[in-house]
Enzyme design. Structure first.
Site, mmCIF file in Angstrom:
data_model
loop_
_atom_site.group_PDB
_atom_site.id
_atom_site.type_symbol
_atom_site.label_atom_id
_atom_site.label_comp_id
_atom_site.label_asym_id
_atom_site.label_seq_id
_atom_site.Cartn_x
_atom_site.Cartn_y
_atom_site.Cartn_z
ATOM 1 N N ASP A 45 0.834 -1.209 0.000
ATOM 2 C CA ASP A 45 0.000 0.000 0.000
ATOM 3 C C ASP A 45 0.866 1.255 0.000
ATOM 4 O O ASP A 45 0.626 2.200 -0.766
ATOM 5 C CB ASP A 45 -0.925 -0.029 1.224
ATOM 6 C CG ASP A 45 -1.743 1.234 1.364
ATOM 7 O OD1 ASP A 45 -2.687 1.425 0.586
ATOM 8 O OD2 ASP A 45 -1.429 2.056 2.254
ATOM 9 N N GLU A 117 -2.091 -5.271 -3.611
ATOM 10 C CA GLU A 117 -1.131 -4.560 -2.753
ATOM 11 C C GLU A 117 -0.132 -5.531 -2.138
ATOM 12 O O GLU A 117 1.063 -5.212 -2.027
ATOM 13 C CB GLU A 117 -1.873 -3.788 -1.671
ATOM 14 C CG GLU A 117 -2.670 -2.614 -2.218
ATOM 15 C CD GLU A 117 -3.409 -1.842 -1.155
ATOM 16 O OE1 GLU A 117 -3.655 -0.641 -1.363
ATOM 17 O OE2 GLU A 117 -3.757 -2.432 -0.106
#
Length: 226
Positions: A45, A117
């Site tokens: 992320d 992610e």
């Protein structure tokens, strides 16, 4: 895991893992194993946010911080990541527990987005920042070419509110109708009531905010504003 499926996934990603345990971990939901992908997701992320911010900074030298933030939010939001996951046919590669398999977790946008992610985090640990940055830019090339600053980059709830206010209509109402899953892995279902639409619009997400944004985005599509 099926080596044919994994090899096909790596071809679609444009990257072959040197340490296959990182790929396996990135594809493992917490419902399937204690060695799951949430730490990799946390790492990925942050890397994704940096790479997209850096790309926008250099592509749009005269655009202000607000517009760049909105463009970044559009590019890294859950439904964009889920679109990328579907392009990779990621759903068939996920390792899910029996409950998630039964409830169709391999189609759930939040799980797909989180896995993208986690893959970014895994590639970084398997290689280096330069490699993962170029890989992300390859994945996002078309989206980066097509994105532009402006009102379109405001989040869906803001755009829906502004549309209704501009027509002197009541603001939308959002109601939580269902919360599924345990505290660490919940899915919210929201009903959004909008003037001009006869039925509530449904949105789901891993948080109330994300579910509301998903419902607002769907409402905009139904109002033919998307």
């Amino acid at each position: 895991m099926n080596p044919i499926v994994i090899n096909r996934l790596q071809r679609k990603l444009g990257y072959t893992f040197q340490h296959h345990e990182l790929l396996q971990q990135a594809l493992t939901h917490r419902s399937a194993s204690s060695k799951h992908n949430e730490r990799l997701e946390f790492l990925g992320d942050s890397i994704l946010s940096y790479v997209i911010a850096n790309a926008l900074y250099h592509r749009f030298p005269r655009v202000d911080e607000g517009d760049m933030s909105r463009m970044r939010a559009t590019l890294v939001r859950g439904n964009t990541l889920a679109e990328i996951a579907r392009e990779f046919e990621l759903g068939e590669c996920l390792r899910l527990g029996p409950g998630e398999l039964k409830s169709g977790g391999f189609r759930r946008e939040s799980i797909l987005a989180d896995t993208v992610e986690a893959l970014i985090g895994g590639v970084f640990l398997d290689s280096d920042i330069q490699t993962v940055e170029q890989l992300i830019l390859n994945w996002y090339q078309t989206r980066l070419d097509e994105i532009s600053p402006g009102d379109k980059q405001k989040d869906p709830k803001t755009r829906l509110q502004e549309y209704l206010q501009g027509r002197h209509l009541p603001l939308p109402s959002y109601l939580v109708v269902q919360v599924r899953g345990e505290a660490h892995d919940q899915e919210f279902t929201i009903h959004c009531q909008v003037s001009g639409l006869s039925e509530p619009v449904v949105g789901t997400g891993s948080s109330r905010r994300k579910a509301e944004q998903a419902a607002a985005e769907q409402a905009l599509k139904m109002l033919e504003l998307e």
